[in-house]
Design a protein around this motif. Structure first.
Motif, PDB file in Angstrom:
ATOM      1  N   TYR A 143       0.836  -1.193   0.000  1.00 58.00           N
ATOM      2  CA  TYR A 143       0.000   0.000   0.000  1.00 58.00           C
ATOM      3  C   TYR A 143       0.874   1.249   0.000  1.00 58.00           C
ATOM      4  N   ALA A 145       0.433   5.489   0.938  1.00 59.02           N
ATOM      5  CA  ALA A 145      -0.441   6.509   1.515  1.00 59.02           C
ATOM      6  C   ALA A 145      -0.638   7.651   0.516  1.00 59.02           C
ATOM      7  N   ASP A 146      -1.898   8.107   0.375  1.00 62.01           N
ATOM      8  CA  ASP A 146      -2.182   9.239  -0.509  1.00 62.01           C
ATOM      9  C   ASP A 146      -2.026  10.546   0.259  1.00 62.01           C
ATOM     10  N   ASN A 148      -4.078  12.328   1.775  1.00 64.04           N
ATOM     11  CA  ASN A 148      -4.854  12.391   3.017  1.00 64.04           C
ATOM     12  C   ASN A 148      -4.402  11.364   4.050  1.00 64.04           C
ATOM     13  N   GLN A 150      -4.528   8.175   3.593  1.00 64.49           N
ATOM     14  CA  GLN A 150      -5.278   6.939   3.381  1.00 64.49           C
ATOM     15  C   GLN A 150      -4.421   5.958   2.586  1.00 64.49           C
ATOM     16  N   VAL A 152      -3.628   3.295  -0.083  1.00 69.71           N
ATOM     17  CA  VAL A 152      -4.145   2.910  -1.394  1.00 69.71           C
ATOM     18  C   VAL A 152      -3.422   1.632  -1.810  1.00 69.71           C
TER      19      VAL A 152
END
Length: 161
Positions: A143, A145-146, A148, A150, A152
């Motif tokens: 994953y 992190a974007d 925000n 979050q 992804v």
């Protein structure tokens, strides 16, 4: 004699050559002010000499994570990342727009190869806008992190036989 005439006209030639540039820059500045918050200009190197941090976090609970990351110029070596710990490094983008860090992560049940950092405007603005790219390895995959914070989903593990 001709050289003296050229030397007298040189300041005027420089002024004429530089004037359109300054005019273009002022028009671009006005457009930015009208469009709202400042966004990276796709015509300017967004990454050049900017400092970035890359984090690779081990979210595999009870498993060790092996990490090997390198760029064209730097090999960070093989690192063992313990559960709930991370590997982190910092660097500056280059003027050529060619900064790229490629990594291979491996654990007991799988491995994945990916670009941990790519000198790409979309990648930087979507995932590393605050100059920090945060990757997390979990049991179902990798994953990123974007903007925000979050996570992804980016990639599945290749299973180890």
């Amino acid at each position: 004699m001709a050289a003296q005439g050229l030397m007298r006209r040189l300041p005027l030639l420089l002024l004429l050559l530089l004037h359109p540039v300054s005019l273009t820059m002022s028009v671009a500045s006005k457009k930015k002010a009208e469009t709202g918050p400042e966004q990276p200009d796709p015509n300017q190197p967004a990454i050049a000499l900017r400092k970035f941090d890359v984090h690779i976090r081990n979210g595999l609970r009870m498993y060790l994570l092996d990490s090997h990351c390198c760029s064209k110029d730097d090999d960070l070596g093989v690192r063992v990342i313990y559960p709930d710990d991370e590997q982190r490094w910092s660097f500056r983008g280059n003027w050529l727009g060619s900064t790229n860090f490629h990594c291979k992560l491996e654990w007991a049940y799988g491995f994945v190869e990916f670009d941990a950092f790519a000198d790409d405007l979309n990648f930087v603005t979507s995932f590393c806008g605050d100059s920090s790219c945060v990757w997390t390895a979990k049991q179902d995959g990798l994953y990123l992190a974007d903007q925000n914070g979050q996570l992804v989903f980016k990639d599945h593990w290749e299973l180890v036989p």
